[in-house]
Every structure is written in C-alpha cells, then in structure tokens.
Motif scaffolding. Sequence first.
Motif, short mmCIF file in Angstrom:
data_model
loop_
_atom_site.label_atom_id
_atom_site.label_comp_id
_atom_site.label_asym_id
_atom_site.label_seq_id
_atom_site.Cartn_x
_atom_site.Cartn_y
_atom_site.Cartn_z
N VAL A 115 0.85 -1.19 0.00
CA VAL A 115 0.00 0.00 0.00
C VAL A 115 0.89 1.24 0.00
O VAL A 115 1.76 1.40 0.85
N VAL A 116 0.65 2.11 -0.98
CA VAL A 116 1.40 3.37 -1.08
C VAL A 116 0.68 4.49 -0.35
O VAL A 116 1.29 5.26 0.41
N GLY B 274 2.15 1.46 3.64
CA GLY B 274 3.23 0.59 4.06
C GLY B 274 2.82 -0.85 4.31
O GLY B 274 3.68 -1.73 4.48
N ASP B 275 1.50 -1.15 4.34
CA ASP B 275 1.03 -2.51 4.58
C ASP B 275 1.28 -3.39 3.34
O ASP B 275 1.11 -2.94 2.20
N ASP B 276 1.68 -4.62 3.60
CA ASP B 276 1.77 -5.62 2.53
C ASP B 276 0.44 -6.35 2.44
O ASP B 276 -0.03 -6.90 3.44
N THR C 277 -4.83 1.49 -8.63
CA THR C 277 -5.75 2.10 -7.67
C THR C 277 -6.97 1.21 -7.54
O THR C 277 -7.52 0.75 -8.55
N THR C 278 -7.37 0.95 -6.31
CA THR C 278 -8.54 0.12 -6.04
C THR C 278 -9.34 0.73 -4.91
O THR C 278 -8.89 1.67 -4.24
N ASP C 279 -10.52 0.17 -4.67
CA ASP C 279 -11.38 0.69 -3.61
C ASP C 279 -10.88 0.25 -2.23
O ASP C 279 -10.25 -0.82 -2.09
N VAL D 36 -7.42 3.23 -2.66
CA VAL D 36 -6.10 2.81 -2.14
C VAL D 36 -5.15 2.69 -3.33
O VAL D 36 -5.48 2.05 -4.35
N SER D 37 -3.99 3.31 -3.21
CA SER D 37 -2.94 3.16 -4.21
C SER D 37 -1.99 2.04 -3.77
O SER D 37 -1.46 2.07 -2.65
N VAL D 38 -1.80 1.05 -4.64
CA VAL D 38 -1.00 -0.13 -4.31
C VAL D 38 0.05 -0.34 -5.39
O VAL D 38 -0.26 -0.29 -6.59
#
Length: 417
Positions: free
Chosen positions: A64-65, A118-120, A103-105, A88-90
Amino acid sequence: MSPADHHHHAHGDLPEFPGARRLTLLMLIPAVLITLVGMFLLWPGDTSVAAGGGDGPVQVTGEVVAVQPAPCPQVPEGDQPLENCGTVSVRLTSGAASGTQITTDVPNGPGAPEVAAGDDVELLQLNAEGETTYAISDHQRGTELWALGAAFALAVIAFGRWRGVTALAGLGVTFGILVWFIVPAILDGRSPVLVAVVGAAAIMLIVLYLTHGLSMTTTIAVAGTLASLAITAILAAIATGAVHLTGVADETSNFLTITQGDVNMRGLLLAGIVIGSLGVLDDVTVTQSATVTELATANPAYGFRRLYGAATRIGRAHIASVINTIVLAYAGASLPLMLLFAAGDTPVGELLTTQLIAQELVRSAVGTIGLVAAVPITTALAALLATRRARPVVPPPARVERPVEDPWAAFVDRADQ
C-alpha cells in the motif's frame, strides 16, 4: 535425571525383565506392518493438495502506497450505511504487472481488512470484458508467522533441549502425514474413518518413539493409545448414528458438500473425532506409563495392586484437568456461535439439540470417554509389566574371616619385646 529426560512428568524406563526387548518388538513390529499396509491400500492416487481452482481469480501481492478516504454515498433508507469509503494506491510486487501502481477501492464490508500506507496486502486480479481490476482481499502475514514460528521453536528447544528437538521433529511428521496422506486420501474418496485411524496410528508410532525413545515405557503408551483410539472410533460411530448427525452443520461443511460431493461428511466427522482425540490421548498414556515407571523404580516392593492404585489416583487428577481443558477449548472456538444464539434468545433445550451444537457435544463426550478409558488400560499394562521385572538378587553379606593366630608365634613375639 536431567530436565531433558522429562515430559509432563519424570520419564524413566521400566526396569528390564527377561524378554522385555522381545516383547517390545512383538508389539511394535505387527503394529508397524499393519499401519504400513493400511497406508499403502489407502494411499491417494494424487497426493497433491490443490490450493485453489485454476478457473478462479489470480492472486497477487502488493504494498500500500497511500490511502485516500472519501465520503460514502447515500444508501436507501433502511439499508446498512457504508463505511470506510475511498481509494487505495498499491504498488504490485508480484504477477505480470509487478512494479506498476494501481488504484482500487478501500476494502468494505464485515471482516474487511483495514489498510494503511506501508502494509503488505494480497489482491485478487479480476479480468472482465478485457479490463483488469484489482480488489484487496487480505494482509500478507508470512513474515510475522515465520517469526512467531521461530520464537516457538527456540522456546521449545531452549526448555526441552534434545527432547525439544525431537518434539519439533514429531510435529513436522504430524503435519506431513496430515497434508500428504490424510487430507488427499479423504479428497480421493477413501473412507474418512479408515484414513483417520491409519493416519493416527502412523502419527502415534512415529511421534511417540521419536520423542520418547524405543523403550518399554513408550511401547506401553503406544498399546494404551491404540486401544483407546479403537474405543473412541467405535463410540463415535455409535453416537453419531444414534443422534442422527450428518456431518453437515455449518457453512464450511455445506460448501464442501457442493465442491467435493464424493466426501462422506459423516465419516469426515468421525475422522475429526479420532484425530482430535489423539492429541490428548498420547499425553495421557505417556504420563500414566511414566508414572508407573517412576513408582516401580522408587519402590520395587510395590505389587500390581499398589502400583495400579497409586498411578490411577494420579490419572484421575490428570483427567479432571484435561476435561476442563477440552471444554474450554471448544467454548473458546465456538464463542461467536454462542453469542449469536444468546442474542437470539434461543431456549437452552433447543440450542443444545441443534445439529451444530449436538455435533460438538458428541465430539467432546466421545473424546472424553476415550480419555477416561486410556487411564485404566495403560496403567494396568504398565503395572503388570513392572511387577514382572527381574528383581535383583542381593547376595548375603560375606563373612569376614579373621586370621587364625598362631599361639607359639605370638608367644615368641611377646618374649622378644
């Protein structure tokens, strides 16, 4: 005796009696041969356990960015309002698009993961009408679980030393038999009860001898465990038939009947009872066998009756604590279900007779009866063999022969003085 020679209670070995090693082999070899033949006949045609269907969505990983919260849209009156809306930008870290940012919801709904920068995370890659979309499904937990596993192994080895190493090896054997024999064989259409009994016997024979060594004490525990497992399996079959349990009581079992129609669900329930009982049975039988060993070593004058009585009193205390452990384990695992029933004001009588609760009651009752049977069986075997040991023959104390004094030599000596 060092701490490495202990498991639950002090473990020694029965003093050897004539033919003890031969008796150990006579009990061990047939059990091993029968188990090997059973595994050969029940071995699945395909031992691979599929992780998922080939036609399902592709699973990829990412980091997660950034998270961009947004107001949730209005819903019709009476519907549950939405929460945690936004995007959420990943940055993808696996898959064909690894390295790209998508980008996703924000995950939404009951049990949805809460994400932050920062989450994986794990994502489902969905391909529809030529367009690829992604949805966050869960967090990645591999690193944390490996760290926890390493801490667990270090704690076991630090306390148990070499015995801890063998215990971890036994745990690996248990996991291997479950993954490569029991689960694939049941999915391959084999009888779940036969698979569970043979698999449990294989686990018991390998783990007990690996952990506690090839000794008469371990052999007695093996014999007691086998007898108790047989009693548990028979009682489970009788109880599930009498209570009319089908083995289909929750969403998981319902889904299994749809996706794996060849699986005998009632047999699967019986298999679960047998395998679940094994984990506590070997603890009880090893403890009882070791208790008799220590009592016989501490007081070789004890006969069968005194050994059996003393060890049985210890077994009663052990069983009382184990029963409480079993009940609390089931209650903890079923706590959400208990809260659901309590919130619905379901009468106690109706609650206890539902298939899901009745299934757990049968599981715990049958398992407990098997545990109770394990105490007298194992204790009697251990006491019987302990009283047959070769009692050491203590020779009478040797007489100290005093030298016969020569009267004439004594007279000459005194005259010279």
